[in-house]
Design an enzyme around this catalytic site. Structure first.
Site, mmCIF file in Angstrom:
data_model
loop_
_atom_site.group_PDB
_atom_site.id
_atom_site.type_symbol
_atom_site.label_atom_id
_atom_site.label_comp_id
_atom_site.label_asym_id
_atom_site.label_seq_id
_atom_site.Cartn_x
_atom_site.Cartn_y
_atom_site.Cartn_z
ATOM 1 N N ASP A 129 0.794 -1.249 0.000
ATOM 2 C CA ASP A 129 0.000 0.000 0.000
ATOM 3 C C ASP A 129 0.820 1.290 0.000
ATOM 4 O OD1 ASP A 129 -2.256 -1.519 -0.031
ATOM 5 O OD2 ASP A 129 -2.752 -1.244 2.092
ATOM 6 N N ARG A 252 -17.264 -2.849 -18.783
ATOM 7 C CA ARG A 252 -16.824 -4.140 -18.242
ATOM 8 C C ARG A 252 -16.037 -3.870 -16.967
ATOM 9 N NH1 ARG A 252 -19.896 -5.735 -21.393
ATOM 10 N NH2 ARG A 252 -19.750 -7.456 -22.891
ATOM 11 N N ARG A 261 -0.558 -8.888 -4.807
ATOM 12 C CA ARG A 261 0.297 -9.160 -3.631
ATOM 13 C C ARG A 261 1.357 -10.225 -3.905
ATOM 14 N NH1 ARG A 261 -3.399 -8.490 1.158
ATOM 15 N NH2 ARG A 261 -2.968 -10.635 1.686
#
Ligand code: F6P
Length: 327
Positions: A129, A252, A261
């Site tokens: 993050d 979409r 990750r």
């Protein structure tokens, strides 16, 4: 005097954590310290899941994603009883200090161990993050952005060919770092993040305006934690549904999820992790307390754990300005 240290990874894994473990272990051994690996983070600490580590234990892991020590989220550590159990294990095993590799939650645990239980701790920022203060970048964030970008490049091919609007959700529950980076690096038309309120009407007005000029495909990045008023279900789904309702254009949705990750850490993440592992051991050798290590402007930085967990400022305005100019 510190003779024996523990190392753990906790919270969400991040590519490059293994490189950090390797560096901590080998630097500790270089300084003649014993080193114990805690398996499954804080949860493993409470349950006394420990493993003596040697130089060989960390061979051939610098290039591997995930964490050989495994990791977990641990609510039990938030309780006094959980912390008491963890401290008992630390004392029983004669561990003099702990190196914690992780994000905000992990650092909060380090603060509790230091302030309530007087256990020396040092934090290494490991989270995709990039929301830790005192470092330009956290371990794993570069790899995650590159992984997301690779996917977005592929999405662009089909978006252009089939003339559609794609809404792509990326990770970031409380932080728009990944979203902003991939929006800029992937040439997205818009980006929705937790740090900024957004107006669906304005977005749709821009889409319709562009559409009148002949623009047909869009890529809109949505951070997992973006503020979406009155939303039901997945955020990206909801945004796409509303865009179609207002503009009548085809949409979409792609939720990139946990692929961000995993994977082989980039050179940047490996080098960052290796330098920070060494810096963390140095901090303990100098008997500094409650610190976190980072790198800013290519120089090692040592800051208080409390500062490291304070809200990190993202230059949101600059990013948006540039995205608007380039769209
Ligand atoms: O590790 C950080 C993070 O990847 C966030 O971006 C995301 O919101 C969260 O973890 C997801 O956590 P979990 O894998 O526990 O669902």
């Amino acid at each position: 005097m510190i003779k024996r240290i523990g190392v753990l990874t906790s919270g969400g894994d991040a590519p490059g954590m293994n490189a950090a473990i390797r560096s901590v272990v080998r630097c500790a051994i270089y300084h003649k310290l014993e080193i114990v690996g805690v398996i499954r983070g804080l949860s493993g600490l409470i349950r006394e899941e420990l493993r003596q580590l040697t130089h060989r234990s960390v061979s051939n892991i610098i290039n591997r994603g995930g964490t050989i020590l495994k990791t977990a989220r641990c609510d039990e550590f938030l309780t006094k009883e959980g912390q008491r159990k963890a401290v008992e294990v630390i004392k029983k095993n004669k561990i003099d200090a702990i190196v914690l590799i992780g994000g905000n939650g992990t650092y909060q645990a380090g603060i509790a161990l230091e302030e309530k239980w007087d256990i020396p701790c040092v934090g290494i920022p490991g989270t995709i993050d990039n929301d830790i203060n005192g470092t330009d970048s956290t371990i794993g964030s570069d790899t995650a952005v590159n992984t997301a970008l690779e996917a977005i490049d592929k999405i662009r091919d089909t978006a252009t060919s089939m003339e559609r609007i794609f809404v792509v959700e990326v990770m970031g529950r409380d932080c728009g770092f990944i979203a902003l980076q991939v929006a800029l690096g992937g040439g997205a038309e818009d980006v929705l993040i937790p740090e900024k309120r957004f107006s669906l009407r304005d977005m749709c007005r821009d889409i319709l305006k562009g559409n009148k000029r002949g623009k047909i495909s869009w890529i809109i990045i949505v951070a997992e934690g973006a503020h979406i008023p009155v939303h039901h279900g997945a955020k990206a789904e909801e945004i796409a549904r509303r865009i179609t309702k207002i503009t009548s254009l085809e949409t979409r949705v792609v939720v990139l999820g946990h692929i961000q990750r995993g994977g082989i850490p980039t050179a940047k993440d490996r080098i960052l992790a290796t330098r920070l592992g060494s810096a963390a051991v140095d901090v303990l050798m100098k008997n500094k307390r409650a610190k976190a290590v980072g790198i800013a402007f290519d120089k090692i930085k040592v800051v208080d754990l409390r500062f490291a967990v304070s809200k990190k400022h993202l230059p949101v305005g600059n990013f948006y300005r540039l995205i608007r100019i380039l769209t």
